[in-house]
Design an enzyme around this catalytic site. Sequence first.
Site, PDB file in Angstrom:
ATOM      1  N   ASN A   1      13.970  39.675  -6.203  1.00 34.74           N
ATOM      2  CA  ASN A   1      14.110  39.070  -4.875  1.00 34.74           C
ATOM      3  C   ASN A   1      13.630  40.011  -3.758  1.00 34.74           C
ATOM      4  O   ASN A   1      14.315  40.250  -2.780  1.00 34.74           O
ATOM      5  CB  ASN A   1      15.560  38.645  -4.622  1.00 34.74           C
ATOM      6  CG  ASN A   1      16.516  39.815  -4.597  1.00 34.74           C
ATOM      7  OD1 ASN A   1      16.296  40.819  -5.261  1.00 34.74           O
ATOM      8  ND2 ASN A   1      17.584  39.686  -3.831  1.00 34.74           N
TER       9      ASN A   1
ATOM     10  N   HIS B   1      21.658  34.171 -12.726  1.00 37.76           N
ATOM     11  CA  HIS B   1      22.798  34.299 -11.810  1.00 37.76           C
ATOM     12  C   HIS B   1      23.413  32.907 -11.772  1.00 37.76           C
ATOM     13  O   HIS B   1      22.842  31.988 -11.193  1.00 37.76           O
ATOM     14  CB  HIS B   1      22.279  34.741 -10.433  1.00 37.76           C
ATOM     15  CG  HIS B   1      23.246  34.587  -9.311  1.00 37.76           C
ATOM     16  ND1 HIS B   1      23.683  35.657  -8.544  1.00 37.76           N
ATOM     17  CD2 HIS B   1      23.860  33.508  -8.769  1.00 37.76           C
ATOM     18  CE1 HIS B   1      24.502  35.225  -7.603  1.00 37.76           C
ATOM     19  NE2 HIS B   1      24.626  33.928  -7.710  1.00 37.76           N
TER      20      HIS B   1
ATOM     21  N   HIS C   1      26.119  39.401 -14.101  1.00 37.90           N
ATOM     22  CA  HIS C   1      27.431  39.599 -13.445  1.00 37.90           C
ATOM     23  C   HIS C   1      28.447  38.478 -13.670  1.00 37.90           C
ATOM     24  O   HIS C   1      28.878  37.823 -12.740  1.00 37.90           O
ATOM     25  CB  HIS C   1      27.277  39.876 -11.944  1.00 37.90           C
ATOM     26  CG  HIS C   1      26.271  39.011 -11.238  1.00 37.90           C
ATOM     27  ND1 HIS C   1      26.280  37.638 -11.309  1.00 37.90           N
ATOM     28  CD2 HIS C   1      25.230  39.354 -10.428  1.00 37.90           C
ATOM     29  CE1 HIS C   1      25.286  37.163 -10.584  1.00 37.90           C
ATOM     30  NE2 HIS C   1      24.629  38.177 -10.047  1.00 37.90           N
TER      31      HIS C   1
ATOM     32  N   ASP D   1      24.578  45.603 -10.280  1.00 37.40           N
ATOM     33  CA  ASP D   1      24.157  44.702  -9.195  1.00 37.40           C
ATOM     34  C   ASP D   1      24.058  45.483  -7.883  1.00 37.40           C
ATOM     35  O   ASP D   1      24.467  45.011  -6.821  1.00 37.40           O
ATOM     36  CB  ASP D   1      25.102  43.507  -9.059  1.00 37.40           C
ATOM     37  CG  ASP D   1      24.529  42.407  -8.156  1.00 37.40           C
ATOM     38  OD1 ASP D   1      23.352  42.513  -7.745  1.00 37.40           O
ATOM     39  OD2 ASP D   1      25.272  41.452  -7.855  1.00 37.40           O
TER      40      ASP D   1
END
Lengths: 319, 428
Positions: free
Chosen positions: B97, B182, B235, B308
């Site tokens: 990203n 995610h 995560h 993360d």
Amino acid sequence: MSSAFRHHHLISVEPLKADDVLQILDAAEVFFEVSMRPVRKVPTLRGKTIINLFYEASTRTRSSFELAGKRLSADVVNISTSSSSVTKGETLLDTCKTLQAMHPDVVIIRHSASGASNYVARRLDCSVINAGDGAHEHPTQALLDAFVMRRAHGTLKGLKVAICGDIKHSRVARSDTLLLNLFGAEVRYCGPNTLMPYRAKSLGAKVYNRLEEALEGVDVIYLLRIQLERLQGAPIPSLREYSRTFGVSQRHLKLAAPDAIVMHPGPLNRGVEIHPLLADCEKSAILKQVEAGVAVRMAVLYLLMSGKGAESLSEATGL
Amino acid sequence: MLVISQGRVIDPARNLDEQADVVVDGSRITKIGPRAGADLRGEQIITIDAKGRWVVPGLIDLHVHFREPGQEYKETIETGLRAAAAGGFTAVCTMPNTRPVNDTRAVTEMILARARQCGGPRLYPIAAITVGQKGDQLTEMADLCDAGAVGVSDDGQCVMDTAVMRRAMEYARTFDILVTQHCEDKNLSHGTQMHEGVISTRLGLEGCPREAEDVIVARDLLLAEMTGARYHIAHISSINAVRLLREAKSRGAKVTAEVTPHHLMLTDEALLEYDSVYKVNPPLREKKDRDALREALRDGTVDCIATDHAPHTELEKECEFAQAACGMVGLEQAVPVLLELVRDQILTPMRFIEALSTTPARIARLPGGSLREGQPADLTIIDPEHHWTMDAKWLHSRSKNTPFLGKKVQGAIMLTIVDGQIAYQRNT
């Protein structure tokens, strides 16, 4: 023995104890008398500066704080989003720093973000009063509601209060519930589950889905506005269905206790959550709430700024 | 020649845990053994006394954000790699990203070229699943992986269209590419600020139910079994998602999951003062979630730990809670903060290192994750006893958005070696 008010800010009802609330309400009774005089002004806070910082449109809360400050002879400055540098994109942090440089004694803040007043209080030396932050709290509303309820019923102890409407997004419901719980009052929430906070019971309320059950024997019917702007995402199918299932009218009054009162923090959506006739009937305490607002806010400003307790009021007001 | 003398050598890949010397010559480990360095003599030998310290395979983080290209004011590849080295990591996987998004060979190559210039820990880019992370058109995954990407993920932009996700997994399976998701149903999470629970109710913040994670985890596990893709849950944070994962693994599904240090150590109660440093996505959840994550990490249901690492400056955090950016840095916090789990006997030292090195290497098929003679010398020395205060002066990331700033911690990275070179050495 005179006890000074022990709080520097009023951000939330949570840190208040029952004694603190009573101290504010007792002081408000005195200021209520001041508001009935021909000259409604006392010199108590002469030379003090109050800044009203309003990031959200508000009629009654802002003017009520302004009047409260002026009746205590403080200098009151109003900053609203339309007329300050906020529209030029100033951050809340920079606004805090700017205000700090003006050395106010109190900053009163209304903001659409929950926690905004906590944020400001952490960054200003002066007292901060939360005049409503997002769906978090609106402590002075809870105090003025308590003032009206106590006047109507003589006490807050053991009162049964039904709060109906959009509780999920209501800072008023949160503050009122916390305050009423301090006095062992029974708080009931009523509305569709889509307008109920997640695990509403954790706030200290009983949850009802039927008006008929929720209003049974209550001393206060407290209606909340169905916020039209919240209807995006459709928590309810239509206002029509809402008013048919959860709108309160005079026929519901017979379910409540004989001396029950009807309250609403405003602004009203007549014909949605409240029948137009109910809003204007003799059981309605809605305008008494507005009236109480100025006195209660005078009391809060006085206690936060004078550093004295309610006992010193006779000297302050000449009563 | 470097002799790391008499440390506690822990290598989960070989189930090794013993006091030994590790000898590094050039870029490789040449010898490991109780007295491997004892008889070595000469001017060229540097000896590092590692008594009382752990000598472990270099740590590997499958999930970091290095903001370059595009948001270098938060973190650059250079500062990010420095933070990685200081945190004991010898390899990191960077999420796509960036601005522009890493969805084309040119971006992947640029990132790798910058990393080579910087030196230090190895950097492995993860490219996007869909062009611009927009969730519809698949990226040129084969070309991206040929250029050096080690997997694909749309990171914070969960692939919402189930048909697109199916195709992504089928296509990735063609080339045996790792797909990381995610997991967040954006319809359920829209407009939310934190985990939905009694704390969000009390604070009047819009809550995101853990089910926003669970429904995507459930969907993707089904798709992973259907397509046979190598699927990895980023995560994981919800007790339900852990249950779904455990169930899928019991059927033999080829799926893996990572958990962050903050989801292992913190809960939503940390948000009671509206401190935006605790605002992360997925949000900090409840104690029962945290406890389920710890248990799942212990028993291997959750395979590994990833930080993360998400740098943001004060500008993005110093504002109303609703407007604050999500994320916290973690590379330099992970080991000192997580060692508490070892002290509390929730994780053995062996499992701890496995989850931070051996397993991430296996999941992303990266070199490292083990200490073996003849292998590149990527290794980390940890002092599990060292007491220190996590002040900004110790930190190398360009951003300081961590709730552990100023906290007293026990355990420190003393030395990080990548390819035989010292990438970080703590000044004591």
